[in-house]
Design a protein around this motif. Structure first.
Motif, short mmCIF file in Angstrom:
data_model
loop_
_atom_site.label_atom_id
_atom_site.label_comp_id
_atom_site.label_asym_id
_atom_site.label_seq_id
_atom_site.Cartn_x
_atom_site.Cartn_y
_atom_site.Cartn_z
N UNK A 503 0.82 -1.21 0.00
CA UNK A 503 0.00 0.00 0.00
C UNK A 503 0.85 1.27 0.00
N UNK A 504 2.13 1.14 0.32
CA UNK A 504 3.01 2.30 0.35
C UNK A 504 3.14 2.94 -1.04
N UNK A 505 3.13 2.09 -2.08
CA UNK A 505 3.34 2.61 -3.43
C UNK A 505 2.22 3.54 -3.88
N UNK A 506 1.04 3.45 -3.23
CA UNK A 506 -0.08 4.32 -3.58
C UNK A 506 0.27 5.78 -3.28
N UNK A 507 1.01 6.01 -2.20
CA UNK A 507 1.29 7.38 -1.77
C UNK A 507 2.72 7.82 -2.08
N UNK A 508 3.52 6.94 -2.70
CA UNK A 508 4.88 7.33 -3.08
C UNK A 508 4.85 8.40 -4.17
N UNK A 509 5.85 9.27 -4.15
CA UNK A 509 5.97 10.25 -5.22
C UNK A 509 6.29 9.52 -6.53
N UNK A 510 5.67 10.01 -7.61
CA UNK A 510 5.86 9.37 -8.91
C UNK A 510 6.10 10.44 -9.96
N UNK A 592 -12.87 -8.41 -25.10
CA UNK A 592 -11.67 -9.03 -24.55
C UNK A 592 -10.61 -7.95 -24.40
N UNK A 593 -9.93 -7.96 -23.27
CA UNK A 593 -8.88 -6.98 -22.97
C UNK A 593 -7.60 -7.73 -22.60
N UNK A 594 -6.50 -7.31 -23.19
CA UNK A 594 -5.19 -7.85 -22.81
C UNK A 594 -4.26 -6.69 -22.52
N UNK A 595 -3.53 -6.78 -21.42
CA UNK A 595 -2.58 -5.73 -21.08
C UNK A 595 -1.31 -6.31 -20.49
N UNK A 596 -0.19 -5.64 -20.77
CA UNK A 596 1.10 -6.08 -20.23
C UNK A 596 1.99 -4.87 -20.01
N UNK A 597 2.63 -4.81 -18.86
CA UNK A 597 3.56 -3.73 -18.54
C UNK A 597 4.88 -4.30 -18.08
N UNK A 598 5.97 -3.73 -18.58
CA UNK A 598 7.31 -4.22 -18.25
C UNK A 598 8.15 -3.09 -17.68
N UNK A 599 8.42 -3.10 -16.36
CA UNK A 599 9.34 -2.11 -15.79
C UNK A 599 10.79 -2.53 -16.04
N UNK A 600 11.66 -1.58 -16.20
CA UNK A 600 13.07 -1.92 -16.41
C UNK A 600 13.92 -0.70 -16.08
N UNK A 601 15.23 -0.86 -16.13
CA UNK A 601 16.15 0.25 -15.91
C UNK A 601 15.97 0.88 -14.55
N UNK A 602 15.35 2.06 -14.51
CA UNK A 602 15.21 2.84 -13.30
C UNK A 602 14.09 2.35 -12.37
N UNK A 603 13.27 1.39 -12.84
CA UNK A 603 12.10 0.96 -12.08
C UNK A 603 12.09 -0.55 -11.89
N UNK A 604 11.65 -0.96 -10.71
CA UNK A 604 11.48 -2.38 -10.43
C UNK A 604 10.02 -2.80 -10.61
N UNK A 605 9.11 -1.82 -10.69
CA UNK A 605 7.70 -2.11 -10.90
C UNK A 605 7.04 -0.92 -11.59
N UNK A 606 5.88 -1.18 -12.18
CA UNK A 606 5.13 -0.10 -12.83
C UNK A 606 4.66 0.90 -11.79
N UNK A 607 4.55 2.20 -12.17
CA UNK A 607 3.93 3.16 -11.25
C UNK A 607 2.52 2.70 -10.91
N UNK A 608 2.09 3.00 -9.70
CA UNK A 608 0.79 2.52 -9.25
C UNK A 608 -0.33 2.94 -10.19
N UNK A 609 -0.31 4.19 -10.68
CA UNK A 609 -1.39 4.68 -11.53
C UNK A 609 -1.37 4.04 -12.92
N UNK A 610 -0.29 3.32 -13.26
CA UNK A 610 -0.19 2.66 -14.55
C UNK A 610 -0.40 1.15 -14.46
N UNK A 611 -0.57 0.62 -13.26
CA UNK A 611 -0.77 -0.81 -13.11
C UNK A 611 -2.19 -1.21 -13.49
N UNK A 612 -2.40 -2.51 -13.65
CA UNK A 612 -3.69 -3.03 -14.05
C UNK A 612 -4.51 -3.46 -12.83
#
Length: 762
Positions: A503-510, A592-612
């Motif tokens: 839940x911390x990632x919800x309020x982290x600066x992005x 039908x909906x398909x989605x995929x997000x790949x974080x890399x480089x500077x990020x270990x995970x997608x920003x919260x507002x961009x996640x599914x």
């Protein structure tokens, strides 16, 4: 059998007898119950006979009263009241809305229908066809009977086009290669009419402005051979001379401040501006000349063609600046075969303000209201630019559910500036019917979640929107910036972070800095089709250029901008919808909906507002919003006192919904939804969340029924759903169909989900 049962049977029999529709048929008349059409088997193939039967069935009039298992409830309700004096009220509603007057045999014109049938089959090439008509009486009912003998269908032996030397004849001859009239094909009058229209349309593309399809004649000679015809395509003798001529564009006049209420062309003194091939006549230079050069596609000396004519008009309309657009072509008397073009444009008010209050719902089962104030300037820099400044404030709440009491308050503003052209260092043009737009946006939103936290979000973007046609649209944000920060984090929320660190990632600066692109194709605006589709594909790239500049390649040691680590990821989302229309009132809608997000480089995970996320009023309706997954993880077992925001890197979702009209404004639906989300990497906090390839075994499935109240300006939707499959249960126990028990209050409390929303889910 008791007395009450006999009485019930008596009334049931009376109802069924009344529903047969014959009780009040006038003396000497009969109830018309339809027709029987017989196409005798001859030399015509089965497919042709089937097509003719279907077409002729639709042509025969009148249509009989609607029948259900031999009963005609419409006639029953019509006969409930003998006379209704007022054209409103309950009696009127029963007799004329629920009921329908009986269709009588005396109102059936058999000879007229015979001519209709005979005319149709002859138009399909069955010149020797015979139609016999009769009627059959059965008690107080009557049925019409049509027997059709097709015999031989005439085929096309030859097609002869004009052979004289005039220009029009030569142009018509150039069209014969792609003619719809082919030797050996059956004669078909509808096809001949279509061919005339095709030739007219092609000639309009070749400068024949005054020509029309009525100037063409197709003569049929059926005496040339056995069951064959010759077709002679001819130009009528009495067509005007103008229709024979090919025209080019000469002068192009534009009146940008034309007033429909008075003839501003002749009564006011105008300034004349010459720009490229345009002559712009205005009284106060409201618009800069270049906007018309980019919008109007004709150039002086061009051969007239209907496509450019229509495209230019559509581009003027889609500028969004003019209330009325009128176009005329006039022959230039001083130059042979030249047209002067006139555009009379009536502007909309330059500035306007709009205040609106809206009701809204979202996928998190929140409902609320919002007040919007919009100010617009439709010609900001005299180039038809649209400046729009908006301010909003709203409240969202859950009437019932896990988030009841955690209200959301929002306020903010947005500024949009739209240029009706491409603004780019590269040359970009569009010749479609829609003017391309360049769009710049700045926005701010403050969101307060009571008892939890508040978020401040800044957004900025610069990009392009253009349509190839009414079906295809592109949206490219070359620059997209978003910054989010939080404050006022409550002790309650901090205590929940201790129990659930995600839940911390919800309020982290992005900080997001990237590019987005989407492509949309739809033909849902086309009516009277069996199949309609909608497709949208979107790509979201963030941090690529910053990553290269700053050398970001380690998420454990992220690079920062203004003290905030920037996000680096690639995200793809695809949505496809299909609508199968059984009739005007019944439709099967699927998505039908398909989605995929790949974080890399500077990020270990997608920003919260961009996640599914998945679940909720417009997602899988048998589960509460954001309560499914990821994977087989059970978020319901967490200790959160409010709804957990369960998110993922991958998403798969599909739904199908049968929709039908129940009564006037009320429509019903039966639906099935399925899907889930997953993480790309293992999570110690969420066991079972990683994508394992066993996606079919990890899908949540739900079903339900719903009502839609369609008020034209608003669709109010209610859905009642329950789960069929719970992915977080142990293997072998995930299907919960056997547990369904509507009579058990405990089961209902745990499984029945009521959704209230505005608009269709898809």
């Amino acid at each position: 059998m008791g007395t009450n049962n006999y009485i019930a049977l008596f009334f049931l029999a009376a109802l069924l007898l009344g529903c047969s529709g014959t009780r009040k048929i006038p003396e000497g008349d009969l109830l018309y119950v339809g027709h029987n059409l017989k196409i005798e088997k001859g030399k015509a193939p089965k497919k042709t006979r089937k097509q003719i039967r279907s077409a002729v069935d639709a042509l025969i009039r009148p249509k009989p009263n609607k029948s259900i298992l031999g009963m005609r409830p419409g006639i029953f309700f019509y006969n409930v009241f003998d006379e209704v004096k007022k054209d409103k009220g309950f009696k009127y509603w029963v007799k004329y809305k629920l009921g329908e007057a009986p269709v009588l045999m005396s109102g059936v014109d058999l000879e007229y229908n015979k001519k209709v049938v005979q005319n149709y089959v002859e138009n399909k090439g069955f010149f020797n066809a015979e139609t016999i008509v009769d009627s059959i009486r059965k008690g107080k009912k009557a049925e019409a009977k049509y027997d059709v003998k097709l015999h031989n269908q005439y085929k096309i032996k030859s097609v002869v086009f004009p052979k004289d030397s005039i220009l029009l004849s030569k142009e018509i001859n150039l069209l014969k290669e792609k003619s719809l009239l082919k030797i050996g094909k059956p004669y078909d009058l509808d096809l001949i009419k279509t061919e005339r229209s095709r030739m007219d349309a092609r000639l309009k593309e070749r400068g024949f402005y005054y020509f029309n399809e009525d100037h063409l004649l197709v003569q049929v000679d059926s005496t040339v051979a056995n069951h064959e015809v010759d077709l002679l395509v001819k130009i009528k003798n009495d067509i005007p001379d103008k229709a024979k001529n090919q025209y080019r564009i000469n002068n192009i006049f534009v009146y940008p401040s034309f007033n429909l209420k008075r003839d501003t062309v002749s009564t006011q003194k105008m300034d004349t501006i010459r720009y490229q091939d345009l002559t712009i006549i205005d009284n106060k230079t409201v618009f800069k000349p270049f906007i018309f050069d980019k919008t109007l596609l004709f150039n002086k000396g061009d051969l007239y063609n209907r496509t450019t004519h229509n495209l230019s008009l559509n581009r003027l309309i889609t500028l969004g600046t003019f209330k009325f657009v009128k176009n005329e072509f006039k022959v230039n008397d001083s130059v042979e075969n030249q047209l002067d073009t006139y555009y009379y444009l009536t502007p909309l008010p330059k500035k306007s303000i709009q205040v609106e209050a809206v009701a809204k719902t979202n996928s998190a089962n929140y409902s609320g209201t919002e007040l919007n104030v919009n100010w617009s300037n439709r010609n900001t820099f005299k180039g038809a630019e649209l400046l729009k400044i908006s301010a909003f404030a709203g409240l969202e709440t859950q009437v019932s559910g896990q988030n009841n009491g955690f209200n959301v308050y929002r306020f903010g503003g947005e500024t949009n500036l739209i240029w009706p052209r491409f603004i780019s260092p590269f040359k970009m043009t569009s010749g479609s019917a829609y003017v391309p737009n360049t769009k710049a946006t700045l926005s701010y939103e403050y969101q307060l979640r009571t008892k939890l936290y508040s978020l401040k979000t800044f957004n900025g973007s610069f990009g392009y929107i253009w349509k190839e046609n009414e079906r295809k649209e592109h949206n490219l944000n070359a620059l997209n910036i978003a910054f989010t920060s939080s404050n006022n984090v409550s002790d309650l929320y901090k205590s929940q972070i201790a129990a659930n660190p995600s839940l911390q990632k919800v309020i982290d600066k992005q900080f997001i800095f990237g590019t987005t692109y989407s492509y949309t194709y739809t033909n849902t605006m086309l009516k009277n089709r069996k199949n309609n589709i909608y497709f949208k594909g979107a790509v979201d790239l963030s941090g690529n250029s910053l990553g290269l500049l700053l050398g970001a390649n380690d998420s454990a040691d992220p690079k920062s901008i203004f003290g905030v680590p920037f996000s680096q990821y690639s995200k793809l989302e695809v949505e496809f919808r299909h609508y199968y229309n059984f009739s005007k009132d019944t439709q099967l809608a699927s998505r039908i909906i398909f989605g995929a997000g790949l974080p890399y480089g500077n990020s270990s995970e997608l920003p919260f507002i961009k996640q599914f996320f998945i679940g909720g009023t417009s997602s899988i309706r048998a589960f509460r919003a954001r309560s499914i997954g990821p994977g087989t993880f059970n978020g319901n077992e967490t200790t959160n006192v409010f709804l957990p925001d369960q998110s993922g890197d991958l998403k798969l979702e599909f739904s199908t919904e049968l929709r039908t009209k129940i009564y006037k404004l009320v429509k019903g639906a039966v639906f099935v939804d399925a899907g889930n989300i997953w993480l790309l990497n293992e999570s110690a906090e969420k066991p079972g969340a990683k994508f394992s390839g066993q996606l079919l075994n990890e899908l949540a499935v739900g079903t339900g029924i719903g009502l839609r109240f369609d008020f034209n300006f608003l669709v109010l939707r209610t859905d009642l759903a329950f789960p069929l499959r719970k992915p977080y249960l142990p293997k072998g126990n995930r299907w919960v169909v056997d547990d369904i028990n509507f009579g058990d209050s405990a089961w209902r409390k745990e499984n029945l989900i009521f959704n209230l929303a505005i608009g269709y889910p898809f």
